[in-house]
Design a protein around this motif. Sequence first.
Motif, PDB file in Angstrom:
ATOM      1  N   LYS A   1      52.712  33.841  54.012  1.00  0.00           N
ATOM      2  CA  LYS A   1      52.428  34.794  52.938  1.00  0.00           C
ATOM      3  C   LYS A   1      50.983  34.599  52.513  1.00  0.00           C
ATOM      4  O   LYS A   1      50.508  33.472  52.396  1.00  0.00           O
ATOM      5  CB  LYS A   1      53.347  34.579  51.734  1.00  0.00           C
ATOM      6  CG  LYS A   1      54.799  34.883  52.031  1.00  0.00           C
ATOM      7  CD  LYS A   1      54.977  36.335  52.324  1.00  0.00           C
ATOM      8  CE  LYS A   1      56.418  36.637  52.707  1.00  0.00           C
ATOM      9  NZ  LYS A   1      56.582  37.987  53.172  1.00  0.00           N
TER      10      LYS A   1
ATOM     11  N   LEU B   1      52.027  29.331  52.420  1.00  0.00           N
ATOM     12  CA  LEU B   1      51.257  30.144  51.491  1.00  0.00           C
ATOM     13  C   LEU B   1      49.780  29.929  51.760  1.00  0.00           C
ATOM     14  O   LEU B   1      49.297  28.799  51.788  1.00  0.00           O
ATOM     15  CB  LEU B   1      51.596  29.741  50.055  1.00  0.00           C
ATOM     16  CG  LEU B   1      50.990  30.576  48.953  1.00  0.00           C
ATOM     17  CD1 LEU B   1      51.488  32.005  49.039  1.00  0.00           C
ATOM     18  CD2 LEU B   1      51.334  29.992  47.613  1.00  0.00           C
TER      19      LEU B   1
ATOM     20  N   PHE C   1      45.596  31.490  51.053  1.00  0.00           N
ATOM     21  CA  PHE C   1      44.699  32.292  50.232  1.00  0.00           C
ATOM     22  C   PHE C   1      43.543  32.748  51.116  1.00  0.00           C
ATOM     23  O   PHE C   1      42.888  31.924  51.749  1.00  0.00           O
ATOM     24  CB  PHE C   1      44.150  31.492  49.050  1.00  0.00           C
ATOM     25  CG  PHE C   1      45.204  31.133  48.047  1.00  0.00           C
ATOM     26  CD1 PHE C   1      45.561  32.035  47.065  1.00  0.00           C
ATOM     27  CD2 PHE C   1      45.846  29.910  48.101  1.00  0.00           C
ATOM     28  CE1 PHE C   1      46.532  31.717  46.144  1.00  0.00           C
ATOM     29  CE2 PHE C   1      46.819  29.586  47.185  1.00  0.00           C
ATOM     30  CZ  PHE C   1      47.171  30.491  46.201  1.00  0.00           C
TER      31      PHE C   1
ATOM     32  N   LEU D   1      51.098  40.323  53.201  1.00  0.00           N
ATOM     33  CA  LEU D   1      50.430  40.307  51.899  1.00  0.00           C
ATOM     34  C   LEU D   1      51.414  40.110  50.754  1.00  0.00           C
ATOM     35  O   LEU D   1      52.468  40.728  50.701  1.00  0.00           O
ATOM     36  CB  LEU D   1      49.670  41.600  51.673  1.00  0.00           C
ATOM     37  CG  LEU D   1      48.350  41.749  52.403  1.00  0.00           C
ATOM     38  CD1 LEU D   1      47.741  43.094  52.090  1.00  0.00           C
ATOM     39  CD2 LEU D   1      47.400  40.653  52.032  1.00  0.00           C
ATOM     40  N   THR D   2      51.020  39.237  49.822  1.00  0.00           N
ATOM     41  CA  THR D   2      51.788  39.026  48.600  1.00  0.00           C
ATOM     42  C   THR D   2      51.059  39.624  47.406  1.00  0.00           C
ATOM     43  O   THR D   2      51.650  40.306  46.591  1.00  0.00           O
ATOM     44  CB  THR D   2      52.005  37.519  48.362  1.00  0.00           C
ATOM     45  OG1 THR D   2      52.638  36.976  49.511  1.00  0.00           O
ATOM     46  CG2 THR D   2      52.886  37.289  47.161  1.00  0.00           C
ATOM     47  N   SER D   3      49.747  39.354  47.302  1.00  0.00           N
ATOM     48  CA  SER D   3      48.958  39.916  46.209  1.00  0.00           C
ATOM     49  C   SER D   3      47.562  40.256  46.720  1.00  0.00           C
ATOM     50  O   SER D   3      47.094  39.709  47.717  1.00  0.00           O
ATOM     51  CB  SER D   3      48.860  38.942  45.039  1.00  0.00           C
ATOM     52  OG  SER D   3      48.084  37.833  45.402  1.00  0.00           O
TER      53      SER D   3
ATOM     54  N   ARG E   1      41.812  37.595  47.755  1.00  0.00           N
ATOM     55  CA  ARG E   1      40.890  37.740  46.628  1.00  0.00           C
ATOM     56  C   ARG E   1      39.564  38.260  47.147  1.00  0.00           C
ATOM     57  O   ARG E   1      38.992  37.696  48.072  1.00  0.00           O
ATOM     58  CB  ARG E   1      40.676  36.407  45.922  1.00  0.00           C
ATOM     59  CG  ARG E   1      41.896  35.961  45.156  1.00  0.00           C
ATOM     60  CD  ARG E   1      41.691  34.641  44.487  1.00  0.00           C
ATOM     61  NE  ARG E   1      40.528  34.679  43.628  1.00  0.00           N
ATOM     62  CZ  ARG E   1      39.913  33.596  43.189  1.00  0.00           C
ATOM     63  NH1 ARG E   1      40.331  32.412  43.539  1.00  0.00           N
ATOM     64  NH2 ARG E   1      38.861  33.696  42.410  1.00  0.00           N
TER      65      ARG E   1
ATOM     66  N   HIS F   1      47.701  35.600  49.885  1.00  0.00           N
ATOM     67  CA  HIS F   1      47.109  36.143  48.665  1.00  0.00           C
ATOM     68  C   HIS F   1      45.645  36.430  48.981  1.00  0.00           C
ATOM     69  O   HIS F   1      44.929  35.546  49.436  1.00  0.00           O
ATOM     70  CB  HIS F   1      47.185  35.145  47.509  1.00  0.00           C
ATOM     71  CG  HIS F   1      48.575  34.841  47.077  1.00  0.00           C
ATOM     72  ND1 HIS F   1      49.277  35.655  46.237  1.00  0.00           N
ATOM     73  CD2 HIS F   1      49.394  33.814  47.377  1.00  0.00           C
ATOM     74  CE1 HIS F   1      50.459  35.137  46.025  1.00  0.00           C
ATOM     75  NE2 HIS F   1      50.559  34.021  46.713  1.00  0.00           N
TER      76      HIS F   1
END
Length: 115
Positions: free
Chosen positions: A66, A3, A5, A93-95, A70, A68
């Motif tokens: 994966k 994971l 970011f 992409l997850t979010s 921002r 995320h």
Amino acid sequence: MKLYFLLILFTQNNIFLTLTNFKGEVLIWKSLGTLKIKGLKKLTNSFIKSFILMNLNKLKFKADAKIHVRLKGYNKTKKLFTRLLVLFLQELLTSFVDTTSDPLNGCKSKKKRRL
């Protein structure tokens, strides 16, 4: 499954990418200024495409990753950059979150008058 970011900061003349892991440790930190181009010329389509391809190819090869994403800040190429980013990282992409704080039209309470 790994994971990550991806934090993207848009300033008036530059774009900064920071890739961190789940613990918050910085893995990659890049800016659009690393292409050695000054001024607004670095905010063109071709430079943004090459910047995304150069810096995020490492993630493309990790199948179990994966991401995320921002976003923060305003820039005249923000829409183009996000569109290219979504196309490039589509399956990873997850979010996708935009945390830009919108101005309140300059409205703020008046200062209390002291006597």
